[in-house]
Design a protein around this motif. Structure first.
Motif, short mmCIF file in Angstrom:
data_model
loop_
_atom_site.label_atom_id
_atom_site.label_comp_id
_atom_site.label_asym_id
_atom_site.label_seq_id
_atom_site.Cartn_x
_atom_site.Cartn_y
_atom_site.Cartn_z
N ILE A 136 51.26 25.98 40.57
CA ILE A 136 52.22 24.88 40.47
C ILE A 136 53.47 25.22 41.28
O ILE A 136 54.05 26.29 41.12
N ILE A 137 53.87 24.30 42.14
CA ILE A 137 55.06 24.49 42.95
C ILE A 137 56.26 23.97 42.18
O ILE A 137 56.33 22.78 41.84
N ARG A 138 57.22 24.84 41.91
CA ARG A 138 58.42 24.43 41.17
C ARG A 138 59.51 24.03 42.15
O ARG A 138 59.79 24.73 43.11
N HIS A 139 60.14 22.89 41.85
CA HIS A 139 61.27 22.41 42.64
C HIS A 139 62.50 22.42 41.74
O HIS A 139 62.58 21.65 40.78
N ASP A 140 63.44 23.29 42.05
CA ASP A 140 64.66 23.37 41.25
C ASP A 140 65.76 22.52 41.88
O ASP A 140 65.86 22.42 43.11
N TYR A 141 66.55 21.92 41.02
CA TYR A 141 67.66 21.11 41.49
C TYR A 141 68.89 21.49 40.67
O TYR A 141 68.89 21.32 39.45
N PRO A 142 69.95 22.03 41.32
CA PRO A 142 71.16 22.40 40.58
C PRO A 142 71.76 21.18 39.89
O PRO A 142 71.97 20.15 40.53
N VAL A 143 71.99 21.28 38.60
CA VAL A 143 72.48 20.11 37.86
C VAL A 143 73.67 20.44 36.97
O VAL A 143 73.66 21.40 36.22
N THR A 144 74.71 19.64 37.11
CA THR A 144 75.85 19.65 36.20
C THR A 144 76.39 18.23 36.15
O THR A 144 76.28 17.49 37.13
N ASN A 145 76.96 17.85 35.02
CA ASN A 145 77.63 16.56 34.96
C ASN A 145 79.14 16.77 35.07
O ASN A 145 79.60 17.88 35.30
N ARG A 146 79.89 15.73 34.91
CA ARG A 146 81.33 15.83 35.13
C ARG A 146 82.01 16.77 34.15
O ARG A 146 83.07 17.32 34.44
N SER A 147 81.43 16.94 32.98
CA SER A 147 82.02 17.84 32.00
C SER A 147 81.68 19.29 32.28
O SER A 147 82.17 20.20 31.62
N GLY A 148 80.80 19.51 33.27
CA GLY A 148 80.40 20.87 33.61
C GLY A 148 79.21 21.34 32.83
O GLY A 148 78.72 22.44 33.03
#
Length: 225
Positions: A92-104
């Protein structure tokens, strides 16, 4: 003449996690999904619907990448590392995406865009005949429409559940628009609880710890509880 269909599987990691959360912690079966069993199930369903042998040729898993500070312990980091090892062992190929919302705090913004871009690019380049999506968000409807317009069939593996977890009510619903846009729509919880398929090895094989006497055992115990 084609000898078989190629399947590409695209997984929304958060949605997949909810499925495991339900069956692993709330449902009577008390087991998470097993990757190879899930692949066999999807291949079987697609082959049956298409009336042509169909095989998964690539699997893509999309999940938000947390900042290191969001892990509260080394055990959490170790668990994440073990999970990545499992993905790798199963191709399985994992695709990571950095995620934060406005509150951090951690968020999921951008995951759906990343998945859609990957799935559409693969479709344009003719990498598969059937695209399977394990997700429930209506945001994926435009993706399915685009893929369908290329003459490629799509399948949504959906899941609905209401349950209690850690004394809090949990609700998961698959978008009706998403199901209606796909060529094939399957509701996983209905398949698992089906009386017709209660002892089907394809169904029991979905789980890491499969029920010994079929899924019906757990359905009946749930009713009598």
């Amino acid at each position: 003449m084609k000898k078989f269909n190629r399947i590409a599987l695209f997984i929304d990691g958060t949605y997949h996690g909810r499925i495991n959360q339900y069956f692993g912690k709330s449902h009577q079966i008390k087991s998470v999904l097993e990757w190879q069993g899930l692949f066999k199930y999807i291949e079987s369903r697609v082959s049956s619907l298409e009336q042509l042998e169909s095989y998964i040729v690539e699997v893509h898993y999309f999940k938000g990448l947390l900042n290191i500070s969001n892990y509260t312990s080394t055990k959490a980091l170790e668990a994440e590392h073990r999970f990545n090892e499992v993905l790798s062992r199963n191709g399985i190929i994992r695709h990571d995406y950095p995620v934060t919302n406005r509150s951090g705090k951690p968020g999921e913004k951008g995951i759906d865009v990343s998945l859609a871009l990957e799935a559409y690019e693969k479709a344009v380049h003719g990498a598969y005949e059937v695209g399977v999506l394990i997700a429930g968000d209506e945001d994926y409807v435009p993706l399915l429409r685009k893929i369908n317009s290329l003459g490629i069939r799509t399948m949504v593996v959906g899941f609905d559940a209401q349950y209690m977890l850690w004394d809090k009510p949990q609700v998961t619903r698959t978008s009706a628009a998403l199901l209606n846009t796909s060529t094939y729509a399957i509701m996983l919880h209905e398949e698992i609880e089906s009386r017709v398929r209660q002892n089907d090895s394809i169904i029991t094989g979905l789980f890491l710890f499969p029920p010994r006497n079929g899924v019906s055992t757990f359905r009946e115990s749930k009713k009598s509880a």
